[in-house]
Design a protein around this motif. Structure first.
Motif, PDB file in Angstrom:
ATOM      1  N   GLU A  90       0.826  -1.207   0.000  1.00 28.09           N
ATOM      2  CA  GLU A  90       0.000   0.000   0.000  1.00 28.09           C
ATOM      3  C   GLU A  90       0.862   1.259   0.000  1.00 28.09           C
ATOM      4  OE1 GLU A  90      -3.917   1.897   0.362  1.00 28.09           O
ATOM      5  OE2 GLU A  90      -3.189  -0.070  -0.268  1.00 28.09           O
ATOM      6  N   ASP A  91       1.876   1.281   0.861  1.00 29.28           N
ATOM      7  CA  ASP A  91       2.759   2.444   0.926  1.00 29.28           C
ATOM      8  C   ASP A  91       3.559   2.598  -0.364  1.00 29.28           C
ATOM      9  OD1 ASP A  91       1.918   3.203   3.394  1.00 29.28           O
ATOM     10  OD2 ASP A  91       3.572   2.298   4.501  1.00 29.28           O
ATOM     11  N   ALA A  92       3.946   1.472  -0.972  1.00 29.19           N
ATOM     12  CA  ALA A  92       4.673   1.544  -2.240  1.00 29.19           C
ATOM     13  C   ALA A  92       3.806   2.199  -3.309  1.00 29.19           C
ATOM     14  CB  ALA A  92       5.086   0.141  -2.686  1.00 29.19           C
ATOM     15  N   LEU A  93       2.528   1.842  -3.325  1.00 31.61           N
ATOM     16  CA  LEU A  93       1.609   2.437  -4.291  1.00 31.61           C
ATOM     17  C   LEU A  93       1.442   3.932  -4.036  1.00 31.61           C
ATOM     18  CD1 LEU A  93      -0.460   2.244  -6.572  1.00 31.61           C
ATOM     19  CD2 LEU A  93      -2.169   1.626  -4.866  1.00 31.61           C
ATOM     20  N   ILE A  94       1.271   4.312  -2.774  1.00 26.72           N
ATOM     21  CA  ILE A  94       1.101   5.720  -2.428  1.00 26.72           C
ATOM     22  C   ILE A  94       2.339   6.528  -2.814  1.00 26.72           C
ATOM     23  CG2 ILE A  94       0.780   7.360  -0.538  1.00 26.72           C
ATOM     24  CD1 ILE A  94      -1.698   5.713  -1.267  1.00 26.72           C
ATOM     25  N   MET A  95       3.524   5.981  -2.515  1.00 25.43           N
ATOM     26  CA  MET A  95       4.767   6.675  -2.877  1.00 25.43           C
ATOM     27  C   MET A  95       4.874   6.835  -4.392  1.00 25.43           C
ATOM     28  SD  MET A  95       7.341   4.767  -0.206  1.00 25.43           S
ATOM     29  CE  MET A  95       8.843   5.513  -0.852  1.00 25.43           C
ATOM     30  N   SER A  96       4.419   5.816  -5.133  1.00 33.25           N
ATOM     31  CA  SER A  96       4.458   5.868  -6.588  1.00 33.25           C
ATOM     32  C   SER A  96       3.509   6.942  -7.109  1.00 33.25           C
ATOM     33  CB  SER A  96       4.087   4.508  -7.170  1.00 33.25           C
ATOM     34  OG  SER A  96       4.033   4.548  -8.577  1.00 33.25           O
ATOM     35  N   LEU A  97       2.313   7.025  -6.522  1.00 38.01           N
ATOM     36  CA  LEU A  97       1.351   8.043  -6.930  1.00 38.01           C
ATOM     37  C   LEU A  97       1.900   9.441  -6.680  1.00 38.01           C
ATOM     38  CD1 LEU A  97      -1.990   6.537  -5.535  1.00 38.01           C
ATOM     39  CD2 LEU A  97      -1.204   6.548  -7.894  1.00 38.01           C
ATOM     40  N   ALA A  98       2.462   9.631  -5.486  1.00 38.72           N
ATOM     41  CA  ALA A  98       3.007  10.944  -5.133  1.00 38.72           C
ATOM     42  C   ALA A  98       4.147  11.340  -6.071  1.00 38.72           C
ATOM     43  CB  ALA A  98       3.480  10.939  -3.685  1.00 38.72           C
ATOM     44  N   GLU A  99       5.007  10.366  -6.394  1.00 36.67           N
ATOM     45  CA  GLU A  99       6.134  10.645  -7.285  1.00 36.67           C
ATOM     46  C   GLU A  99       5.638  10.983  -8.679  1.00 36.67           C
ATOM     47  OE1 GLU A  99       9.331   9.647 -10.203  1.00 36.67           O
ATOM     48  OE2 GLU A  99       7.429   8.611  -9.924  1.00 36.67           O
ATOM     49  N   ASN A 100       4.575  10.292  -9.127  1.00 39.45           N
ATOM     50  CA  ASN A 100       4.043  10.553 -10.455  1.00 39.45           C
ATOM     51  C   ASN A 100       3.458  11.958 -10.551  1.00 39.45           C
ATOM     52  OD1 ASN A 100       3.019   9.608 -13.173  1.00 39.45           O
ATOM     53  ND2 ASN A 100       1.111  10.218 -12.192  1.00 39.45           N
ATOM     54  N   ILE A 101       2.749  12.382  -9.501  1.00 39.33           N
ATOM     55  CA  ILE A 101       2.152  13.711  -9.507  1.00 39.33           C
ATOM     56  C   ILE A 101       3.237  14.779  -9.525  1.00 39.33           C
ATOM     57  CG2 ILE A 101       0.800  15.355  -8.153  1.00 39.33           C
ATOM     58  CD1 ILE A 101      -0.869  13.034  -7.171  1.00 39.33           C
ATOM     59  N   ALA A 102       4.307  14.542  -8.767  1.00 36.38           N
ATOM     60  CA  ALA A 102       5.347  15.554  -8.603  1.00 36.38           C
ATOM     61  C   ALA A 102       6.280  15.662  -9.803  1.00 36.38           C
ATOM     62  CB  ALA A 102       6.174  15.245  -7.355  1.00 36.38           C
ATOM     63  N   ARG A 103       6.367  14.604 -10.650  1.00 31.83           N
ATOM     64  CA  ARG A 103       7.344  14.618 -11.734  1.00 31.83           C
ATOM     65  C   ARG A 103       6.942  15.584 -12.836  1.00 31.83           C
ATOM     66  NH1 ARG A 103       5.732  11.599 -16.260  1.00 31.83           N
ATOM     67  NH2 ARG A 103       3.927  10.282 -15.908  1.00 31.83           N
ATOM     68  N   ARG A 104       7.918  16.031 -13.600  1.00 37.84           N
ATOM     69  CA  ARG A 104       7.653  16.898 -14.734  1.00 37.84           C
ATOM     70  C   ARG A 104       7.082  16.098 -15.894  1.00 37.84           C
ATOM     71  NH1 ARG A 104      12.993  20.839 -15.150  1.00 37.84           N
ATOM     72  NH2 ARG A 104      12.789  21.799 -13.093  1.00 37.84           N
ATOM     73  N   GLY A 105       6.317  16.778 -16.744  1.00 34.81           N
ATOM     74  CA  GLY A 105       5.788  16.127 -17.935  1.00 34.81           C
ATOM     75  C   GLY A 105       4.590  15.243 -17.639  1.00 34.81           C
ATOM     76  N   HIS A 106       3.974  15.407 -16.447  1.00 31.25           N
ATOM     77  CA  HIS A 106       2.830  14.584 -16.109  1.00 31.25           C
ATOM     78  C   HIS A 106       1.607  14.980 -16.929  1.00 31.25           C
ATOM     79  CE1 HIS A 106       2.887  17.899 -12.928  1.00 31.25           C
ATOM     80  NE2 HIS A 106       1.966  18.247 -13.790  1.00 31.25           N
ATOM     81  N   ARG A 107       0.642  14.097 -17.009  1.00 34.74           N
ATOM     82  CA  ARG A 107      -0.594  14.400 -17.692  1.00 34.74           C
ATOM     83  C   ARG A 107      -1.618  14.860 -16.656  1.00 34.74           C
ATOM     84  NH1 ARG A 107      -1.363   9.567 -22.174  1.00 34.74           N
ATOM     85  NH2 ARG A 107       0.619   9.869 -23.234  1.00 34.74           N
ATOM     86  N   PRO A 108      -2.331  15.971 -16.916  1.00 30.19           N
ATOM     87  CA  PRO A 108      -3.287  16.485 -15.934  1.00 30.19           C
ATOM     88  C   PRO A 108      -4.324  15.472 -15.484  1.00 30.19           C
ATOM     89  CG  PRO A 108      -2.895  18.119 -17.635  1.00 30.19           C
ATOM     90  CD  PRO A 108      -2.196  16.862 -18.073  1.00 30.19           C
TER      91      PRO A 108
END
Length: 292
Positions: A90-108
């Motif tokens: 669960e924490d791995a998934l949450i960390m992945s979500l947070a990293e995806n939101i924070a990265r550049r070039g993300h899709r809205p």
């Protein structure tokens, strides 16, 4: 959730890393990642968490760094530097979500989906802001629209049809023509809406009035880590099936080519074809059969 950074970097086999929360990548950005790694090497290790593999050997769930992992794989590497953290699925998934939101070039739209997943796991607005680096106002405005169920307005914002400020005003306005009409006129005068955006906004308001704020186009999101894994596994199975079909078609093509080679090696057969005016093949097929 564990947030401490490991003291050392471990080289992990790429084939033993599973991507739990896979994302589509901007190809231009991905090509830049590949070229940077090819030129100067990997500047930042990926982050993984260790698990027991089905074969009894160590396996890893990817937490952060899918682009870097794919780049290493494309460059023919077998191992990649990684920080190994000790976290739950669960924490791995949450960390992945947070990293995806924070990265550049993300899709809205991906940001929207990830914020929804974080909220579903009882993350507070402050937690989301802290972990993603998004502005407080942006997160609070998106959460307001989410809580109101304004999926049509959110999609319009993410596609650039209307600005976020206009979406918020529509959501807060009374659903009468005069109030909404005055709001659109004011938005146009102040420059919030430009050109065709006025027409698009009117169509959006009309559709919202007729069919409600919910959207029928946005796919339902997985509501748990388990269902997300199931979705991922289903997609992997679908792609594996496509690969098998492609391999089967390739084998059939090879049989056809081999058969044609044998026939064109028969002088009598070629003479018969020539007599019937059928002694030529399409260029792409002739190249495979090596017919001059």
């Amino acid at each position: 959730m564990m947030t401490d950074t490991p003291d050392s970097v471990t080289m992990v086999p790429i084939e033993r890393v599973e991507v739990l929360n896979s994302r589509d990548r901007n190809m231009k950005v991905f090509e830049e990642i590949v070229e940077n790694i090819r030129t100067i090497g990997l500047k930042k290790p990926i982050t993984v968490t260790e698990r027991d593999g089905a074969d009894g050997k160590p396996a890893f769930l990817l937490v952060c760094g899918e682009g870097r992992l794919n780049a290493f794989r494309l460059l023919g590497e077998t191992h990649i530097p990684a920080l190994v953290v000790n976290v739950s699925d669960e924490d791995a998934l949450i960390m992945s979500l947070a990293e995806n939101i924070a990265r550049r070039g993300h899709r809205p739209l991906e940001i929207l989906a990830d914020i929804e997943l974080l909220l579903a796991r009882e993350y507070t607005i402050d937690d989301i802001i802290k972990n993603t680096g998004l502005s407080q106002k942006y997160v609070r405005d998106i959460v307001f629209l989410l809580e109101k169920g304004e999926e049509r307005l959110i999609e319009a914002v993410q596609h650039g049809t209307i600005p976020l400020t206009t979406a918020l005003e529509i959501a807060r306005a009374k659903n009468d023509d005069d109030d909404l009409g005055d709001m659109l006129e004011e938005a146009y005068k102040t420059g919030q809406l430009k050109g065709h955006q006025i027409t698009d906004a009117k169509r959006l308001i009309e559709k919202r009035r007729e069919k409600g704020p919910k959207s029928a186009t946005r796919p339902k999101l997985p509501n748990s880590a388990h269902s997300l894994v199931k979705t991922y596994q289903k997609e992997v199975a679908r792609q594996h099936k496509m690969v098998l079909k492609a391999e089967h078609a390739q084998q059939q093509l090879l049989l056809v080519v081999q058969g044609l080679k044998s026939l064109f090696a028969d002088e009598h057969f070629v003479t018969l074809l020539r007599a019937e005016g059928l002694d030529s093949l399409p260029k792409y097929l002739a190249d495979r059969v090596e017919i001059v």
